[in-house]
Each structure stands twice: as structure tokens, then as C-alpha cells.
Design a protein around this motif. Structure first.
Motif, PDB file in Angstrom:
ATOM      1  N   TYR A   1       1.169  -1.232   0.139  1.00 54.99           N
ATOM      2  CA  TYR A   1       0.202  -0.097  -0.304  1.00 54.99           C
ATOM      3  C   TYR A   1       0.816   1.094   0.060  1.00 54.99           C
TER       4      TYR A   1
ATOM      5  N   LYS B   1       0.956   5.539  -1.168  1.00 58.62           N
ATOM      6  CA  LYS B   1      -0.073   5.917   0.540  1.00 58.62           C
ATOM      7  C   LYS B   1       0.858   5.634   1.469  1.00 58.62           C
TER       8      LYS B   1
ATOM      9  N   ASP C   1      -0.661   7.095   4.661  1.00 59.82           N
ATOM     10  CA  ASP C   1      -0.991   5.996   5.366  1.00 59.82           C
ATOM     11  C   ASP C   1      -1.035   4.914   6.118  1.00 59.82           C
TER      12      ASP C   1
ATOM     13  N   CYS D   1     -10.765   0.520   8.530  1.00 60.76           N
ATOM     14  CA  CYS D   1     -10.544   1.860   7.527  1.00 60.76           C
ATOM     15  C   CYS D   1      -9.463   1.508   6.638  1.00 60.76           C
TER      16      CYS D   1
ATOM     17  N   THR E   1     -10.310  -1.592   4.064  1.00 61.52           N
ATOM     18  CA  THR E   1     -11.808  -1.594   3.008  1.00 61.52           C
ATOM     19  C   THR E   1     -10.833  -0.934   2.016  1.00 61.52           C
ATOM     20  N   SER E   2     -10.119  -0.179   2.531  1.00 61.16           N
ATOM     21  CA  SER E   2      -9.405   0.415   1.563  1.00 61.16           C
ATOM     22  C   SER E   2      -8.270  -0.295   1.021  1.00 61.16           C
TER      23      SER E   2
ATOM     24  N   SER F   1     -10.684  -1.735  -2.003  1.00 62.86           N
ATOM     25  CA  SER F   1     -10.847  -0.950  -3.036  1.00 62.86           C
ATOM     26  C   SER F   1      -9.889  -0.672  -4.025  1.00 62.86           C
ATOM     27  N   THR F   2      -8.573  -0.459  -2.913  1.00 68.90           N
ATOM     28  CA  THR F   2      -7.889   0.242  -4.175  1.00 68.90           C
ATOM     29  C   THR F   2      -6.716  -0.582  -5.438  1.00 68.90           C
TER      30      THR F   2
END
Length: 151
Positions: free
Chosen positions: A45, A50, A53, A97, A100-101, A104-105
Motif C-alpha cells: 500500500y 500511500k 497512510d 478502514c 476497506t481501503s 478497493s485500491t
């Protein structure tokens, strides 16, 4: 359950939450079906741009359980469960979170195995245990004794 049993349960759950960061949480799509741990997912990620994050996620999912366990032994009787409940709620939110990210990513390159649901559920159980411990303790036990201060 007694307060001692609740403390032991919370320590075990928080240890499991940290240990589960190293277990396979996803599989890489494509020719090789390599298992990826949560830390591997955070690294990938980060490679997608990111970086902050993933750093915040790793710091929170590692530090919140540790701080929750430490608060059981450092903070006064009733406040320790309140601090732990807030940290466990933050842990639930952070894990939910992040996964979920990730879904989707990185949905095309990584397939989540379902471990994320167990991690979020376990963090929720830790939060519920902290709330139960908070309700079990006497409200007066968390406050310093006023008679001792006057002497």
C-alpha cells in the motif's frame, strides 16, 4: 468474571491482535499465489503512494494494543478500562478502514482471505471486554481518596 480474569482476557486478545499482523491476510492474484501478511499489505500500500497512510496504520495497530495492556497496570482501577476501551475502539476503526481501503485500491492484484473480519471482530471483543471491566469496577475505586489528601 473477576477483574483479574478480565485483565488476563484483555492481555491475551491484545497479544493476538499483534500476532495476527504476521499471519496471511491476503493472497496475491496472478501466476504465483503468495500469501501476504498485513505488514506485507501495508508495504505494498505504501508502494502505491500511500506512504503516510500505511505508516499511520502500522503505528496505530501496533501501539494501541500495547498501550491498552500497559494502561491496565499503570492507570488507576476504573480509568484503565476507559482508556483501553477508547484505544480498542480506535483499533477497530483503524483495521476496518485499512482493509476497506486495501479491498478497493488493490482489488485487482490482491484477494483478501477473510482474516480481516476476524481481526476486526477480535478488536471489537477487546473493546467489549474493556467496557465490561469498566462497568464491573466500583466508581469510587478510580478516584484518589480525599481523606488522605487532607492529612
Amino acid at each position: 468474571m473477576t477483574k483479574k480474569q478480565i485483565k488476563i482476557l484483555i492481555c491475551v486478545i491484545q497479544t493476538l491482535l499483534i500476532a495476527m499482523l504476521f499471519l496471511p491476510a491476503a493472497r496475491e492474484s496472478g501466476s504465483s499465489t503468495a500469501a501476504l501478511s498485513t505488514l506485507d499489505l501495508a508495504r505494498r500500500y505504501s508502494d502505491l503512494g500511500k506512504t503516510y497512510d500505511s505508516i499511520v496504520y502500522i503505528m496505530l495497530c501496533g501501539c494501541c494494543p500495547v498501550m491498552s495492556v500497559l494502561s491496565l497496570f499503570i492507570v488507576h482501577e476504573r480509568r484503565n478500562y476507559g482508556v483501553g476501551a477508547c484505544l480498542s475502539a480506535l483499533t477497530v476503526l483503524v483495521h476496518a478502514c485499512f482493509y476497506t481501503s486495501i479491498g478497493s485500491t488493490m482489488g485487482g492484484s490482491v484477494a483478501l482471505t477473510g482474516m480481516q473480519y476476524f481481526i476486526v471482530f477480535l478488536a471489537f471483543v477487546a473493546m467489549a471486554s474493556e467496557i465490561y471491566g469498566y462497568l464491573l469496577t466500583d466508581p469510587k475505586s478510580g478516584e484518589p481518596d480525599k481523606d488522605k489528601k487532607e492529612s
